[in-house]
Design a protein around this motif. Structure first.
Motif, short mmCIF file in Angstrom:
data_model
loop_
_atom_site.label_atom_id
_atom_site.label_comp_id
_atom_site.label_asym_id
_atom_site.label_seq_id
_atom_site.Cartn_x
_atom_site.Cartn_y
_atom_site.Cartn_z
N UNK A 134 -2.83 -4.89 -7.11
CA UNK A 134 -2.79 -4.18 -5.84
C UNK A 134 -3.89 -4.55 -4.86
N UNK A 176 0.83 -1.21 0.00
CA UNK A 176 0.00 0.00 0.00
C UNK A 176 0.86 1.27 0.00
N UNK A 214 2.04 1.89 -3.71
CA UNK A 214 1.06 1.94 -4.80
C UNK A 214 1.27 3.17 -5.68
N UNK A 215 1.50 4.30 -5.05
CA UNK A 215 1.64 5.55 -5.81
C UNK A 215 2.80 5.49 -6.81
N UNK A 216 4.03 5.18 -6.39
CA UNK A 216 5.11 5.11 -7.39
C UNK A 216 4.94 3.96 -8.39
N UNK A 227 2.17 2.59 -9.62
CA UNK A 227 1.17 2.93 -10.66
C UNK A 227 1.76 3.93 -11.66
N UNK A 228 2.54 4.84 -11.15
CA UNK A 228 3.22 5.79 -12.05
C UNK A 228 4.14 5.04 -13.01
#
Lengths: 327, 327
Positions: free
Chosen positions: A210, A21, A24-26, A28-29
């Motif tokens: 995810x 968790x 997830x942000x990096x 998905x980028x």
């Protein structure tokens, strides 16, 4: 044959299941937003233990600084691949790691060079530590024309081009450890898709990557899942090419018209190597598996992860009688 | 007219700009993976200050426990909306908050009931604190037939149905604070799309919502962006309906054939209310803005966020002369 030393400088990392968790942000980028990152080599593989992420230095910069959830192998790794330049003398019709078992994998194992394999739909990447490149070149230059990629151009190289000397890693006979193997029940497919259609499968891919460990609220739960099946899903986006390895259950969740595979319905069985995490220093594991496959001209993909190795072979030819004596 | 007290019990929260990366995982689930969550009311609005997230208790459970990056307003809020049941006597052709300014907003302001407005493409939600419901019902029951949603059914209610008594919040005359306003240069559109096509815009929406503050690597940078433009983007998914509010620059990034608006090319100018964060306890702010709009029969949307309020009005009728004397 030609051997290419690609220009990517790679890190091999592992993210814990609970820590995903936070990443997830990096991630998905790196998967979906190509115009926001300079990363050109990205691979994410989920296994029951963790998520193995292999990525170049530009991609590595996107990950939050080290945390309890991220393990990073200490070396820089360089990917090699064998280019089929038309005049290959091999008569093998096999694909994958089988084709390079005798020419690359076995000689490197003899020179005690650790390799980390990453088969994709398009090719097989042989990752070696950057510090081993001179040994790699001196070991393989008799068999191959070796080219080093520099800013997209390929330059012919010999072992003299590497500053860390010519000494080989030692010549003692290999005493291979025989690792236990696991042969799960689920079947896998190796697929690709046009990278321009990646947005079309974004929500499904995000869900699978995810959220596959969180319970679903609707009736489509995985309650009936066979305990002998292994969780294994691999996505890579390397130099603009997408490769996906997933089992048939995951495959059913994707639109059938976007993903393609080399021949319709080609399914693979997995042989997972290692009862305990293998680490990165033992040599000869890939050789041990790929040698008998090559002897039998059996196609196989091979995907190393942070903890275990995984060979994918034709279901009629799961080679447990020939290579897995310890099982 | 009918007034519905909807069955959602809402939390109003704010995520800091720096903290968004820690909330990407639950927010993407709430936006795109409807079958993984029971959340039925979700709204995310980016402003220059923060991200305002309004969501029901099922959605709130998805957020990681409180951290330095998450602020939660202490109350449970309940959404009201006015149903157009055909025999409305209003002659107004205006849409949005203008239609309910005199019948709902002004009377609640007079009773010192704080409201948090959330206009969407489909309707205008008037959020009131659950503890104020009895005052709301007693204030509005002369004008409206009031129905409370209970498990999807609407039941007629009067103020006797609320246990916390009939006492009104006080009757002193309102001394409205006149807040400074900001009228940014960018123009906004209020749009919707078929929720089944939400996956088609997933990567664009993710890019806009979660990565718009990171620099792009390609030439499409926002270098020429006017400093008088405000960052404002609102997404909501409420009872299966999607609503999007964005400026024309963001709109250009989405495929034109999927998003629709009520009349082609209808653009709105924003009036942002508040020089300092408004808080949640002052009453009458919406009334102050919506009253003159109603007098002029000027359509307006109204979106409250954690720090400021935002009215969206027709560009030819930015009402700064009539309601914003303090500016």
């Amino acid at each position: 044959m030609d051997l290419h030393i690609l220009d990517h400088r790679l890190r091999v990392t592992s993210i814990s299941k609970n820590g995903l968790v936070n990443y997830t942000h990096p991630l998905i980028k790196l998967i979906f937003l190509r115009n926001r990152t300079r990363c050109k080599f990205f691979s994410l593989t989920e296994t029951p233990e963790n998520y193995t992420v292999v990525l170049d230095e530009e991609g590595f910069k996107e990950l939050p600084p080290s945390s309890e959830h991220l393990q990073v192998e200490g070396s820089i790794w360089r990917p090699l691949n064998v280019a089929s330049n038309g005049n290959a003398s091999s008569s093998s019709q096999a694909v994958g790691v089988t084709k390079i078992a005798k020419s690359v994998i076995a000689p490197l194992a003899q020179q005690h060079v650790s390799v980390f394999m990453l088969s994709t739909y398009q090719t097989d990447f042989i990752l070696v530590r950057e510090k081993d490149l001179s040994v790699v070149v001196s070991t393989l230059e008799e068999e191959f024309n070796i080219f080093k990629e520099v800013e997209g151009e390929y330059m012919s190289v010999g072992c003299k081009d590497f500053t860390n000397g010519l000494q080989k890693n030692g010549k003692e006979a290999i005493q291979p450890t025989v690792h236990p193997v696991l042969i799960p029940q689920n079947q896998f497919c190796v697929m690709s898709l046009d990278p321009d259609t990646l947005p079309s499968i974004a929500t499904t891919l995000i869900d699978v990557l995810f959220y596959s460990n969180s319970p679903k609220e609707d009736s489509e739960s995985s309650a009936g899942q066979d305990l002998d099946c292994i969780k294994f899903f691999s996505f890579s986006l390397i130099d603009g090419y997408v490769s996906l390895v997933m089992d048939t259950e995951a495959q059913r969740r994707f639109p059938a018209d976007l993903l393609f595979t080399s021949s319709s319905g080609e399914l693979w069985r997995m042989v997972r190597i290692g009862g305990q995490p293998l680490g990165f220093d033992e040599c000869g594991i890939v050789a041990q598996i790929s040698q008998p496959l090559a002897d039998g001209d059996i196609s196989a993909y091979y995907i190393s992860t942070f903890s275990f190795d995984h060979a994918l072979v034709s279901p009629k030819k799961v080679p447990c009688h020939s290579c897995c004596k310890g099982n």
